[in-house]
Design a protein around this motif. Sequence first.
Motif, PDB file in Angstrom:
ATOM      1  N   GLN A   1       0.857  -1.189   0.000  1.00  0.00           N
ATOM      2  CA  GLN A   1       0.000   0.000   0.000  1.00  0.00           C
ATOM      3  C   GLN A   1       0.887   1.229   0.000  1.00  0.00           C
ATOM      4  OE1 GLN A   1      -2.373  -0.528   3.531  1.00  0.00           O
ATOM      5  NE2 GLN A   1      -3.880  -1.803   2.485  1.00  0.00           N
ATOM      6  N   GLN A   2       0.315   2.355  -0.392  1.00  0.00           N
ATOM      7  CA  GLN A   2       1.072   3.591  -0.397  1.00  0.00           C
ATOM      8  C   GLN A   2       1.117   4.176   1.012  1.00  0.00           C
ATOM      9  OE1 GLN A   2       0.930   6.389  -3.706  1.00  0.00           O
ATOM     10  NE2 GLN A   2      -0.852   5.301  -4.491  1.00  0.00           N
ATOM     11  N   PRO A   3       2.300   4.286   1.619  1.00  0.00           N
ATOM     12  CA  PRO A   3       2.377   4.928   2.942  1.00  0.00           C
ATOM     13  C   PRO A   3       2.097   6.421   2.824  1.00  0.00           C
ATOM     14  CG  PRO A   3       4.570   4.433   2.114  1.00  0.00           C
ATOM     15  CD  PRO A   3       3.605   3.825   1.145  1.00  0.00           C
ATOM     16  N   LEU A   4       1.633   6.998   3.908  1.00  0.00           N
ATOM     17  CA  LEU A   4       1.348   8.435   3.897  1.00  0.00           C
ATOM     18  C   LEU A   4       2.602   9.248   3.619  1.00  0.00           C
ATOM     19  CD1 LEU A   4      -1.096   8.661   6.957  1.00  0.00           C
ATOM     20  CD2 LEU A   4      -1.659   8.676   4.515  1.00  0.00           C
ATOM     21  N   ASP A   5       3.711   8.829   4.192  1.00  0.00           N
ATOM     22  CA  ASP A   5       4.990   9.502   3.969  1.00  0.00           C
ATOM     23  C   ASP A   5       6.001   8.435   3.578  1.00  0.00           C
ATOM     24  OD1 ASP A   5       7.532  10.741   4.206  1.00  0.00           O
ATOM     25  OD2 ASP A   5       6.721  12.226   5.588  1.00  0.00           O
ATOM     26  N   LEU A   6       6.316   8.339   2.292  1.00  0.00           N
ATOM     27  CA  LEU A   6       7.182   7.273   1.795  1.00  0.00           C
ATOM     28  C   LEU A   6       8.590   7.385   2.369  1.00  0.00           C
ATOM     29  CD1 LEU A   6       7.700   4.850   0.048  1.00  0.00           C
ATOM     30  CD2 LEU A   6       7.967   6.385  -1.927  1.00  0.00           C
ATOM     31  N   LYS A   7       9.148   8.598   2.408  1.00  0.00           N
ATOM     32  CA  LYS A   7      10.492   8.753   2.948  1.00  0.00           C
ATOM     33  C   LYS A   7      10.562   8.343   4.412  1.00  0.00           C
ATOM     34  CE  LYS A   7      12.664  12.212  -0.031  1.00  0.00           C
ATOM     35  NZ  LYS A   7      13.389  13.504  -0.076  1.00  0.00           N
TER      36      LYS A   7
END
Length: 465
Positions: free
Chosen positions: A237-243
């Motif tokens: 899933q796409q995390p809210l903050d990828l970094k």
Amino acid sequence: MVPPSYNVLIVGAGVAGPALAYALATKTHNKRNATVRIALLERSLSKPDRIVAELLQPGGVAALKKLGLESCLGELGTVSLSGYHVLRGEQGICAPFPQGHSARAFDHGAFIMSLRDRVQQMPNIDVIETTVTSLIEEQSTHRVIGVRASKAGGPPESHFADLVILADGSSSKFRTAVLGNMPYEPSQKGYLAGLIVKDLKLPEPKYATMAILKGAGPVILFELPNNEHRMLIELKQQPLDLKEHIICDIVPQLPSSVRAPILNALETSRVRRVPHFYLPPTKQGGCSKVGAFLLGDSLNMRHPLTAGGMTVAFNDAVILSELLAQIESFGNWDEVSAVLRKWHHLRKPLASTINTMSMSWAGIFAAEGEAFDIMQEGAFKFFGKGAEYYEEPMSLAAGITHSPLLLARSSLAIAFYSIWVLFTHPRPGNKSAPQFYEYPLLFIKALNVIWTIGIVMGPVMWAEM
């Protein structure tokens, strides 16, 4: 019917399109004396910039040689990779490819430009930069006889051919038009995040490093030319903050020697993210649109983490070019459709092996749960037992051995070995192997392992039949 301008028109100059165009242009056609005239249409001929398709497995290197395009690798500069170095916690094992075989890593854009350059040197291929908007069909028979396309700022133009091949990628505009009622639709399975890291020293040089992590998808690290390394991260899933996800959840689980360069790259470079899909192949030449067929990702997609896509594409070009060299006319759909049906079966041994391995193994190593933990630990110990145990799976992953049955056998062997480890090896936090009174619970866990591998591999193997 309007007379065609070309024998073959190919839409898409990524990986599969130029490979097939070059093969058809250089192949001796047994039943035709005239030179085959080919048009290769591409929306943009500028250098592409992608985070995937930068690692070509040994089977793909062999297919590239069969196509006569191996010089493309030498022209752009590549890094030879001897196999995979697999990390799980503090432990690591090396699983080399079979002796005499190596993978090649390179800049994707430079490789595509090298392929296009070889095609543009052919006098019987016209490479045209234009955006294809629609198919042209003969009014009475609805046979595809060409395409409509527009150059930047220009009016629509028509391009005609005996045969139209659509290699326009994962987001193909023509998939439904050609296949009609498809048995399968592209299914998004997650995302892949990519980052370029400089001045990185991997634990095992000249090996692609795969790190199996807790609470996060697998990570692949491999060397590219010019002192660069590619880092790929599986995301369900796409995390809210990828970094932040990479800094907090990924980097602490990686070897200490690679953490500082990755953290530095996160501050200086852009993390890119792309979705990935699974699409089983559909047999063409029967109920599909007359006069056209699909090739490459427009027809068949798999998980990119095992780097098998280009190997499948080049192998498809090898098989198709050899089959099409036997027909008398590209305008004879009976001949072409027979070729497509034969191609569908001839490509299966390699394509089904790579597709099944990519989807099932990526699923096992990216998933969480007790059954997956058991299989991950068992697979790690299985490969660690030596060449006798990893040679067959590595030959399959490399695209050297083409056999879905061997893949099923290897996967079951790993599953049953995982069960043996469950019964005979200490579990985390314990110093001794399980006692007899624990066996009933372990037996239930073992059944869950068998059920889980069936759930993971079964649907893919069925779709690939």
